[in-house]
Scaffold this active site. Structure first.
Site, PDB file in Angstrom:
ATOM      1  N   ASP A  60       0.823  -1.257   0.063  1.00 21.62           N
ATOM      2  CA  ASP A  60       0.128  -0.114  -0.038  1.00 21.62           C
ATOM      3  C   ASP A  60       0.782   1.191  -0.203  1.00 21.62           C
ATOM      4  O   ASP A  60       0.157   2.323   0.136  1.00 21.62           O
ATOM      5  CB  ASP A  60      -0.838  -0.033   1.141  1.00 21.62           C
ATOM      6  CG  ASP A  60      -2.166  -1.059   1.011  1.00 21.62           C
ATOM      7  OD1 ASP A  60      -2.738  -0.763  -0.105  1.00 21.62           O
ATOM      8  OD2 ASP A  60      -2.275  -1.878   1.938  1.00 21.62           O
ATOM      9  N   ARG A  85       0.771  -1.466   7.540  1.00 20.77           N
ATOM     10  CA  ARG A  85       1.000  -0.160   6.912  1.00 20.77           C
ATOM     11  C   ARG A  85       2.011   0.533   7.917  1.00 20.77           C
ATOM     12  O   ARG A  85       2.735   1.601   7.507  1.00 20.77           O
ATOM     13  CB  ARG A  85       0.017   0.660   6.463  1.00 20.77           C
ATOM     14  CG  ARG A  85      -0.902   0.082   5.686  1.00 20.77           C
ATOM     15  CD  ARG A  85      -1.956   0.915   4.912  1.00 20.77           C
ATOM     16  NE  ARG A  85      -0.965   1.933   4.023  1.00 20.77           N
ATOM     17  CZ  ARG A  85      -1.577   2.966   3.549  1.00 20.77           C
ATOM     18  NH1 ARG A  85      -2.802   3.380   3.546  1.00 20.77           N
ATOM     19  NH2 ARG A  85      -0.619   3.955   2.906  1.00 20.77           N
ATOM     20  N   HIS A 164     -11.700   6.544   4.549  1.00 15.87           N
ATOM     21  CA  HIS A 164     -11.299   7.679   5.383  1.00 15.87           C
ATOM     22  C   HIS A 164     -12.069   9.042   5.074  1.00 15.87           C
ATOM     23  O   HIS A 164     -13.018   8.969   4.361  1.00 15.87           O
ATOM     24  CB  HIS A 164      -9.862   8.160   4.720  1.00 15.87           C
ATOM     25  CG  HIS A 164      -8.658   7.028   4.866  1.00 15.87           C
ATOM     26  ND1 HIS A 164      -7.799   6.459   3.983  1.00 15.87           N
ATOM     27  CD2 HIS A 164      -8.232   6.846   6.272  1.00 15.87           C
ATOM     28  CE1 HIS A 164      -7.015   5.881   4.581  1.00 15.87           C
ATOM     29  NE2 HIS A 164      -6.948   5.923   5.718  1.00 15.87           N
ATOM     30  N   CYS A 251      -4.664  10.237  -1.753  1.00 14.79           N
ATOM     31  CA  CYS A 251      -3.848   9.404  -1.170  1.00 14.79           C
ATOM     32  C   CYS A 251      -2.178   9.237  -1.951  1.00 14.79           C
ATOM     33  O   CYS A 251      -1.313   8.824  -1.289  1.00 14.79           O
ATOM     34  CB  CYS A 251      -4.399   8.107  -1.231  1.00 14.79           C
ATOM     35  SG  CYS A 251      -6.051   7.727  -1.283  1.00 14.79           S
TER      36      CYS A 251
HETATM   37  C1  CIR Z   1      -5.721   1.032   2.490  1.00 18.64           C
HETATM   38  O1  CIR Z   1      -6.493   0.190   2.810  1.00 18.64           O
HETATM   39  O2  CIR Z   1      -4.923   1.417   3.413  1.00 18.64           O
HETATM   40  C2  CIR Z   1      -5.166   1.300   0.857  1.00 18.64           C
HETATM   41  N1  CIR Z   1      -5.519   0.262   0.492  1.00 18.64           N
HETATM   42  C3  CIR Z   1      -5.882   2.453   0.511  1.00 18.64           C
HETATM   43  C4  CIR Z   1      -5.202   3.589   1.180  1.00 18.64           C
HETATM   44  C5  CIR Z   1      -5.951   4.945   0.641  1.00 18.64           C
HETATM   45  N2  CIR Z   1      -5.530   5.988   1.288  1.00 18.64           N
HETATM   46  C6  CIR Z   1      -6.176   7.355   1.380  1.00 18.64           C
HETATM   47  O3  CIR Z   1      -7.480   7.309   1.131  1.00 18.64           O
HETATM   48  N3  CIR Z   1      -5.724   8.226   1.810  1.00 18.64           N
END
Ligand code: CIR
Length: 256
Positions: A60, A85, A164, A251
């Protein structure tokens, strides 16, 4: 004005990242092409890019926004809510801190993802979510208040469709916000001009205002024409492969 952004392309392990979507596995080659188009759009908005190498250890890690909250004088390193993460912060920290006069970090037991933090000029909306807990939100609120910003909390834990806060809201500049209908009447947005994202186009809520332009996801015609009618200069980008991994436009970069 933003002048720079940090980006990291998706790696060969991108499809092994976290996701709740049922849109299928992303095609890494297409994700790379979409990421490159995103980088070119940032450059078109006047940003010079710090391009980090792909990191296969963290599927990620292309979603760099989650690792920090940036203000002009202070970079705040986060503590992501997903255990898989948390190592991403250490992997990017040295690159972030060298651009800022001071740094701080969210400390255990706080958790916080940058995707839950919506900057709107001198105000920050702080989302409390499955990833950002109340302690992380409290620590960030304290740090931002000390920097002279105002903050308000938006608890999205009941809004099941949102990973988020910024999956559902975006700052459009001035006092104007794009907000999904489900959140539009939240007390935190009273006194703001709320543009409701058309039903069925909620994914498009994650858009990014940069230096007088607005990056939006392509494929959401009602939202796009609503924004154009408001006089906003939109730049639409294909995001299909990132959407499959619950990611959006914001993101993919850390802007400062
Ligand atoms: C996650 O689930 O953490 C990642 N696959 C996606 C993160 C997306 N980030 C964001 O909206 N800031």
């Amino acid at each position: 004005m933003f002048t720079r952004a940090i980006v990291r392309p998706p790696s060969s392990t991108f499809a092994d990242g976290l996701t709740s979507s049922a849109l299928g596995r992303p095609v890494v080659a297409l994700a790379l092409a979409q990421h490159e188009a995103y980088c070119r759009a940032l450059e078109e908005c006047g940003l010079s890019l710090v391009r980090l190498p792909a990191d296969e250890g963290y599927p990620d890690s292309t979603f760099v926004e989650d690792t920090a909250v940036l203000t002009p004088a202070l970079a705040i390193l986060t503590r992501p809510g997903a255990p898989s993460r948390q190592g991403e912060v250490e992997a990017i920290a040295s690159e972030i801190v060298r651009h800022f006069p001071a740094t701080a970090e969210i400390a255990e037991p706080g958790t916080l993802d940058g995707g839950d933090i919506c900057e709107a000029g001198s105000h920050f909306f702080i989302g409390i979510s499955e990833r950002t807990n109340e302690e992380g939100a409290r620590q960030l609120g304290f740090l931002l208040s000390r920097e002279g910003f105002t903050v308000s909390m938006v608890d999205i834990r009941e809004v099941r469709s949102l990973l988020h806060l910024k999956s559902g809201i975006a700052w459009l500049g001035g006092r104007r916000l794009a907000v999904i209908r489900e959140l539009a009447s939240h007390a935190a947005f009273h006194g703001w001009e709320v543009v409701i994202v058309p039903d069925g186009e909620e994914y498009a809520a994650n858009c990014v205002a940069i230096n007088g332009r607005l990056l939006i996801s392509s494929g959401f015609p009602h939202f796009e024409s609503l924004l154009k009618d408001l006089g906003l200069r939109v730049l639409a980008l294909d995001m299909t492969e990132f959407r499959k991994m619950d990611g959006g436009l914001s993101c993919l970069s850390l802007r400062f």
